[in-house]
Design a protein around this motif. Structure first.
Motif, mmCIF file in Angstrom:
data_model
loop_
_atom_site.group_PDB
_atom_site.id
_atom_site.type_symbol
_atom_site.label_atom_id
_atom_site.label_comp_id
_atom_site.label_asym_id
_atom_site.label_seq_id
_atom_site.Cartn_x
_atom_site.Cartn_y
_atom_site.Cartn_z
ATOM 1 N N PHE A 194 0.836 -1.207 0.000
ATOM 2 C CA PHE A 194 0.000 0.000 0.000
ATOM 3 C C PHE A 194 0.868 1.254 0.000
ATOM 4 N N GLN A 195 0.678 2.092 -0.976
ATOM 5 C CA GLN A 195 1.351 3.382 -1.072
ATOM 6 C C GLN A 195 0.288 4.463 -1.198
ATOM 7 N N PRO A 196 0.188 5.349 -0.198
ATOM 8 C CA PRO A 196 -0.842 6.400 -0.285
ATOM 9 C C PRO A 196 -0.693 7.216 -1.559
ATOM 10 N N GLY A 197 -1.773 7.389 -2.237
ATOM 11 C CA GLY A 197 -1.768 8.178 -3.466
ATOM 12 C C GLY A 197 -1.550 7.359 -4.714
ATOM 13 N N ARG A 222 -8.325 1.906 3.481
ATOM 14 C CA ARG A 222 -7.372 2.448 2.520
ATOM 15 C C ARG A 222 -7.918 3.722 1.867
ATOM 16 N N LEU A 223 -9.201 3.717 1.564
ATOM 17 C CA LEU A 223 -9.796 4.920 0.985
ATOM 18 C C LEU A 223 -9.773 6.077 1.974
ATOM 19 N N THR A 226 -6.142 7.381 2.332
ATOM 20 C CA THR A 226 -5.763 8.157 1.151
ATOM 21 C C THR A 226 -6.431 9.525 1.158
ATOM 22 N N LEU A 229 -4.711 11.745 3.756
ATOM 23 C CA LEU A 229 -3.401 12.213 3.320
ATOM 24 C C LEU A 229 -3.524 13.274 2.239
ATOM 25 N N GLU A 230 -4.485 13.082 1.343
ATOM 26 C CA GLU A 230 -4.687 14.103 0.322
ATOM 27 C C GLU A 230 -5.135 15.426 0.961
ATOM 28 N N ARG A 288 4.775 10.448 0.692
ATOM 29 C CA ARG A 288 4.021 10.768 -0.535
ATOM 30 C C ARG A 288 4.854 11.700 -1.403
#
Length: 435
Positions: A194-197, A222-223, A226, A229-230, A288
């Motif tokens: 898992f990598q955010p973005g 995960r959603l 993400t 982080l966004e 990120r």
């Protein structure tokens, strides 16, 4: 789980085998003593009535003057003890009781008086038990009966039972375990990668209902991560923009200050604030990065950073190293190396940089001859906003983010940074990267 159940079944079957073997021995002992006692009592009554005792057939009792048992033969003490107890209980007085196990031969003349089926059964047993009981008169009553030395039949029967148990229990268990573990392995792989973005398909829900619920919860998590982080990135961008605008305005206004010393101090303060802002935003954005990994020459990258410091008059020495290709984010790695060199320059004034390469790793060494760090505090300096010198003197550092940012960058690249005190004084900062 399947292995534990297999071991448990094996242990249970081993216990079952032991109990069955004991039951087999007990039953064989009962089968040996019961007929013998009955025949001896019958023979004793015949002798007392003056009737004839004897015969040449199988299992016929005979009256002989001496015992046919050989002293060196194979004896069964358990049978002798059981016979003595049974005869004493029946009120029959006897002297010695002897037993001997003899092999059965197909050409034994006594087998002529036995049916073919019983002959095969006797031959499968493989032996006969010869029993000799001494009467009070000194004569011996002797008879023979089948005796099995081989317990392989019960062994193979239990092995077959074990195999059936394994098939009936383990095969469905392995099937169920595979049905559960396959989606769990996919979930674990998705969590590791898992990598955010990064664009990623949701994990397909499969397996039992509990496993499907866990996968659905992971996809939703995960959603949410993400999205958070966004939102954080948007907030950091807004903070950076909102803070840099007034700082730029201050920088313009500083130019109107007449006093050169005051103007220089103000400009330096604004520059320090810009550097602090850059460090804070960079530390918050690690994980990120906008810069993709690329193939770079690590030695050339280190040389370029060292050259930047030389151009502004700092004493930084780089020991030339062979070219080596590495896949990393060059901008971030330059930032980490620059922070280490700046930290060393603040405390030592001069820095030595070198590269050590092995088959599996590359190490970048930043060495100085400064005061060093107490051994118990070597790990503390990597914590954000931590400084060993607590006076906040501008001559000895900033707000304590340089080493924290450097370690975060290197760990994001799959490596690590360690500090060690140098022999003769000073510090060695080592960046280790896997090749």
């Amino acid at each position: 789980m399947a292995l534990l159940i297999a071991i448990a079944l094996f242990v249970a079957q081993a216990i079952n085998f032991t109990l069955a073997l004991q039951d087999r021995r007990r039953a064989r002992l009962d089968q040996a003593t019961g007929p013998v006692v009955t025949r001896i009592i019958d023979a004793d009554e015949r002798i007392a009535a003056g009737r004839h005792v004897g015969g040449g057939g199988w299992s016929r009792i005979r009256l002989v003057p001496t015992s046919p048992i050989q002293p060196g033969g194979e004896h069964i003490p358990a049978v002798e003890t059981a016979l003595r107890a049974a005869l004493a209980e029946a009120g029959v007085k006897v002297g010695q009781i002897q037993t001997q196990v003899l092999p059965i031969q197909r050409d034994d003349p006594r087998l002529r008086y036995v049916s073919a089926q019983r002959v095969e059964r006797l031959l499968r047993g493989g032996a006969e038990l010869q029993v000799a009981v001494e009467r009070p008169t000194g004569q011996w009553l002797v008879l023979s009966l089948p005796w099995s030395r081989d317990n392989s039949d019960i062994f193979w029967r239990l092995m077959a039972q074990t195999a059936i148990l394994y098939i009936v229990v383990l095969v469905p268990l392995l099937w169920a375990g595979r049905r559960i573990s396959r989606p769990l392995r996919g979930l674990a792989e998705a969590a590791r990668s898992f990598q955010p973005g990064a664009a990623a398909e949701p994990v397909a829900a499969a397996g039992p209902q509990d496993v499907r619920d866990v996968i659905a919860a992971f996809n939703a998590l995960r959603l949410r991560v993400t999205a958070m982080l966004e939102e954080k990135d948007r907030m950091l961008g807004a903070i950076g923009h909102d803070l840099r605008t007034p700082l730029a305005s201050l920088r313009v206004r500083v130019e109107s200050v007449d006093d050169d010393a005051d103007r220089a101090k103000m400009a330096e303060t604004i520059a320090e604030m810009n550097r602090m802002l850059d460090d804070i935003l960079s530390l918050a954005r690690i994980g990120r990065p906008s810069e993709p990994p690329t193939e770079v020459d690590l030695a050339a990258l280190v040389d370029a950073v060292v050259e930047d410091f030389r151009e502004i008059g700092h004493e930084v020495v780089f020991e030339e190293s062979p070219r080596m290709r590495m896949r990393l984010r060059p901008g971030l790695m330059r930032r980490a190396l620059r922070n280490l060199i700046e930290n060393a320059l603040k405390y030592a004034g001069a820095v030595e940089v070198s590269i050590e390469a092995s088959a599996h790793a590359v190490a970048i060494l930043v060495c100085d001859r400064g005061p060093g760090i107490p051994a118990e505090r070597l790990g503390d300096v990597f914590e954000a906003f931590t400084r060993l010198e607590t006076s906040r003197n501008k001559e000895t550092g900033g707000i304590g983010l340089g080493l924290a940012l450097a370690r975060t960058i290197v760990r994001d690249a799959g490596g690590d940074i360690t500090l060690a005190n140098r022999d003769g004084g000073g510090l060695i900062a080592r960046i280790t990267l896997a090749r």
